[in-house]
Design a protein around this motif. Structure first.
Motif, PDB file in Angstrom:
ATOM      1  N   LEU A   1       6.618   4.115  14.830  1.00 11.89           N
ATOM      2  CA  LEU A   1       6.320   5.292  14.023  1.00 11.89           C
ATOM      3  C   LEU A   1       7.368   5.560  12.955  1.00 11.89           C
ATOM      4  N   GLU A   2       8.644   5.368  13.287  1.00 11.86           N
ATOM      5  CA  GLU A   2       9.711   5.670  12.346  1.00 11.86           C
ATOM      6  C   GLU A   2      10.531   4.446  11.976  1.00 11.86           C
ATOM      7  N   GLU A   3      10.146   3.281  12.427  1.00 13.58           N
ATOM      8  CA  GLU A   3      10.966   2.085  12.241  1.00 13.58           C
ATOM      9  C   GLU A   3      10.444   1.256  11.080  1.00 13.58           C
ATOM     10  N   ALA A   4      11.059   1.432   9.922  1.00 11.96           N
ATOM     11  CA  ALA A   4      10.592   0.719   8.729  1.00 11.96           C
ATOM     12  C   ALA A   4      10.759  -0.790   8.864  1.00 11.96           C
ATOM     13  N   ASN A   5      11.758  -1.239   9.638  1.00  9.23           N
ATOM     14  CA  ASN A   5      11.951  -2.679   9.809  1.00  9.23           C
ATOM     15  C   ASN A   5      10.785  -3.333  10.532  1.00  9.23           C
ATOM     16  N   ALA A   6       9.981  -2.516  11.233  1.00  8.39           N
ATOM     17  CA  ALA A   6       8.791  -3.041  11.906  1.00  8.39           C
ATOM     18  C   ALA A   6       7.605  -3.141  10.953  1.00  8.39           C
ATOM     19  N   ARG A   7       7.810  -2.840   9.675  1.00  6.73           N
ATOM     20  CA  ARG A   7       6.736  -2.977   8.688  1.00  6.73           C
ATOM     21  C   ARG A   7       6.705  -4.423   8.211  1.00  6.73           C
ATOM     22  N   ILE A   8       5.887  -5.224   8.859  1.00  6.98           N
ATOM     23  CA  ILE A   8       5.807  -6.646   8.529  1.00  6.98           C
ATOM     24  C   ILE A   8       4.439  -7.025   7.957  1.00  6.98           C
ATOM     25  N   ASP A   9       3.525  -6.079   7.927  1.00  6.42           N
ATOM     26  CA  ASP A   9       2.211  -6.286   7.311  1.00  6.42           C
ATOM     27  C   ASP A   9       2.233  -5.606   5.943  1.00  6.42           C
ATOM     28  N   HIS A  10       1.910  -6.360   4.899  1.00  9.55           N
ATOM     29  CA  HIS A  10       2.138  -5.860   3.542  1.00  9.55           C
ATOM     30  C   HIS A  10       0.933  -6.096   2.652  1.00  9.55           C
TER      31      HIS A  10
ATOM     32  N   PHE B   1       4.157  -3.234  13.241  1.00 12.14           N
ATOM     33  CA  PHE B   1       4.139  -3.985  14.504  1.00 12.14           C
ATOM     34  C   PHE B   1       4.729  -3.104  15.603  1.00 12.14           C
ATOM     35  N   HIS B   2       3.945  -2.873  16.664  1.00 17.51           N
ATOM     36  CA  HIS B   2       4.396  -1.974  17.725  1.00 17.51           C
ATOM     37  C   HIS B   2       4.411  -2.631  19.104  1.00 17.51           C
ATOM     38  N   ASP B   3       3.924  -3.874  19.224  1.00 14.47           N
ATOM     39  CA  ASP B   3       3.994  -4.626  20.478  1.00 14.47           C
ATOM     40  C   ASP B   3       3.385  -3.841  21.638  1.00 14.47           C
ATOM     41  N   TRP B   4       2.218  -3.263  21.418  1.00 18.02           N
ATOM     42  CA  TRP B   4       1.446  -2.537  22.423  1.00 18.02           C
ATOM     43  C   TRP B   4       2.062  -1.201  22.828  1.00 18.02           C
ATOM     44  N   THR B   5       3.070  -0.758  22.113  1.00 18.23           N
ATOM     45  CA  THR B   5       3.658   0.563  22.350  1.00 18.23           C
ATOM     46  C   THR B   5       3.614   1.312  21.034  1.00 18.23           C
ATOM     47  N   PRO B   6       2.491   1.946  20.689  1.00 21.07           N
ATOM     48  CA  PRO B   6       2.304   2.497  19.352  1.00 21.07           C
ATOM     49  C   PRO B   6       3.407   3.424  18.871  1.00 21.07           C
ATOM     50  N   GLY B   7       4.036   4.153  19.769  1.00 23.52           N
ATOM     51  CA  GLY B   7       5.101   5.048  19.328  1.00 23.52           C
ATOM     52  C   GLY B   7       6.319   4.324  18.804  1.00 23.52           C
ATOM     53  N   ALA B   8       6.468   3.043  19.144  1.00 24.70           N
ATOM     54  CA  ALA B   8       7.673   2.310  18.790  1.00 24.70           C
ATOM     55  C   ALA B   8       7.828   2.101  17.294  1.00 24.70           C
TER      56      ALA B   8
END
Length: 275
Positions: free
Chosen positions: A229-238, A220-227
Motif C-alpha cells: 500500500l505504501e511501498e513505492a519500491n514494490a511498484r514493478i508494473d508500469h 506487487f504484494h505477494d498475496w498480502t495486499p496491505g504490504a
C-alpha cells in the motif's frame, strides 16, 4: 477555444495485470480458485486493451471463454505456441486489430530464445489497434506488453532494448506515432531499467497523469495486499506512453473481493490518442 472543426482525440482505457501462473502447489495461486475473480477484475476495469502476464495456455483458454467480448492475442514463450507462459493482449471487440504478434527479447527475436542460457525466455506481445470511429488508415495505437527478467537488472535492460528497437522501426515505417508500453518490468521506479525507458523517449504514465494517481503505491504484494500500500519500491508494473498519447487518469486497483485474484495489483490508465 478549441477548434471544433478538428476531430476529437480518441479515448481508451488500458490495463496491465500480472495474473500469476496456475501454481497447483500453492493454494493461494491455484487457478481454479481465482479464475472467476480474475475475469471479474478485467470486466470491472472497463479496459479496451488488457495486457496480462504469467498466463499459461489453460488460463488463456479459460479467459477467452470467460471474456467473450475480447480477442486474445499471444503465444507461449517456450515454443511460440502453447508451451510456457504467455503475455497475451486482450482487445475488446469494438477495437480493430490491424496487426500484431509476439517476439523474443533476445538476439534472435523471431524464434524461441533468450540472451542467457540459464535465464527464462522472455517475450513481448504487441498489437496495432484502431479505435472506434477512427477511419484513418494506419493510425491507431501500438500496444507493447512485456514481462522482464526477475533477477538480473542488466538482462532486463538488454531485453527492453529489443523492444525499443522494434518501436523505433515501427516509427520509421510511418505506421502511426502513438504507443503504449506496459507490463511487469520487475524493476522499481528508481531502477536503471526505467531510466533507460525514459531516455528512449517514453513518458511514465503515473508521473504525467493529469489527475493525481490513486490506489496503493506498490503493485506487487505477494498475496498480502496491505504490504504494497505504501511501498513505492514494490511498484514493478508500469505503463509508459509516447507519440502524443495523453494520460488522464492512473489507478493501481486494490481488489475488494474475498478472493485475492493475484499477487499483483492491476494498473488501469485512461488515455487519449491523437486524432
Amino acid at each position: 477555444m478549441p477548434d471544433e472543426s478538428l476531430p476529437a482525440a480518441a479515448p481508451l482505457r488500458v490495463m496491465t495485470f500480472n495474473v500469476k501462473f496456475d501454481d497447483v502447489d500453492d493454494p493461494r495461486a491455484a487457478w481454479a480458485g481465482r479464475r472467476a475473480a480474475v475475469a471479474d477484475q478485467i470486466t470491472a476495469s472497463g479496459a479496451g486493451v488488457v495486457a496480462l502476464q504469467e498466463v499459461l495456455a489453460g488460463q488463456r483458454d479459460d479467459l477467452a471463454a470467460d471474456l467473450p467480448d475480447y480477442t486474445v492475442l499471444g503465444v507461449g514463450r517456450d515454443d511460440g505456441a502453447r508451451a510456457g507462459e504467455a503475455v497475451p493482449l486482450l482487445v475488446r471487440s469494438d477495437l480493430t486489430v490491424l496487426d500484431g504478434g509476439t517476439f523474443w527479447l533476445s538476439a534472435t527475436p523471431e524464434s524461441p530464445s533468450g540472451f542467457n542460457a540459464g535465464a527464462l525466455p522472455r517475450i513481448c506481445t504487441w498489437a496495432h489497434v484502431r479505435l472506434p470511429g477512427d477511419e484513418v488508415p494506419g493510425r491507431g495505437l501500438h500496444v507493447w506488453n512485456v514481462h522482464l527478467d526477475h533477477l538480473d537488472e542488466s538482462l532486463r535492460r538488454r531485453q527492453l532494448a529489443v523492444v525499443h528497437r522494434r518501436t523505433r522501426a515501427v516509427a520509421a515505417r510511418g505506421a502511426g506515432p502513438a504507443h503504449v508500453l506496459l507490463g511487469d518490468f520487475n524493476a522499481g521506479p528508481r531502477s536503471t531499467t526505467l531510466t533507460d525507458t525514459r531516455q528512449a523517449g517514453w513518458q511514465e504514465a503515473r508521473s504525467t497523469s493529469r489527475a493525481l494517481p490513486t490506489g496503493p503505491a506498490g503493485t506487487f504484494h505477494d498475496w498480502t495486499p496491505g504490504a504494497a500500500l505504501e511501498e513505492a519500491n514494490a511498484r514493478i508494473d508500469h505503463v509508459f506512453v509516447r507519440g502524443g498519447v495523453t494520460v488522464h487518469a492512473y489507478e493501481t486497483v486494490r481488489p475488494t473481493t474475498a478472493v485475492i485474484p493475484s499477487d499483483h495489483f492491476p494498473v488501469v490508465v485512461d488515455v487519449t490518442v491523437p486524432a
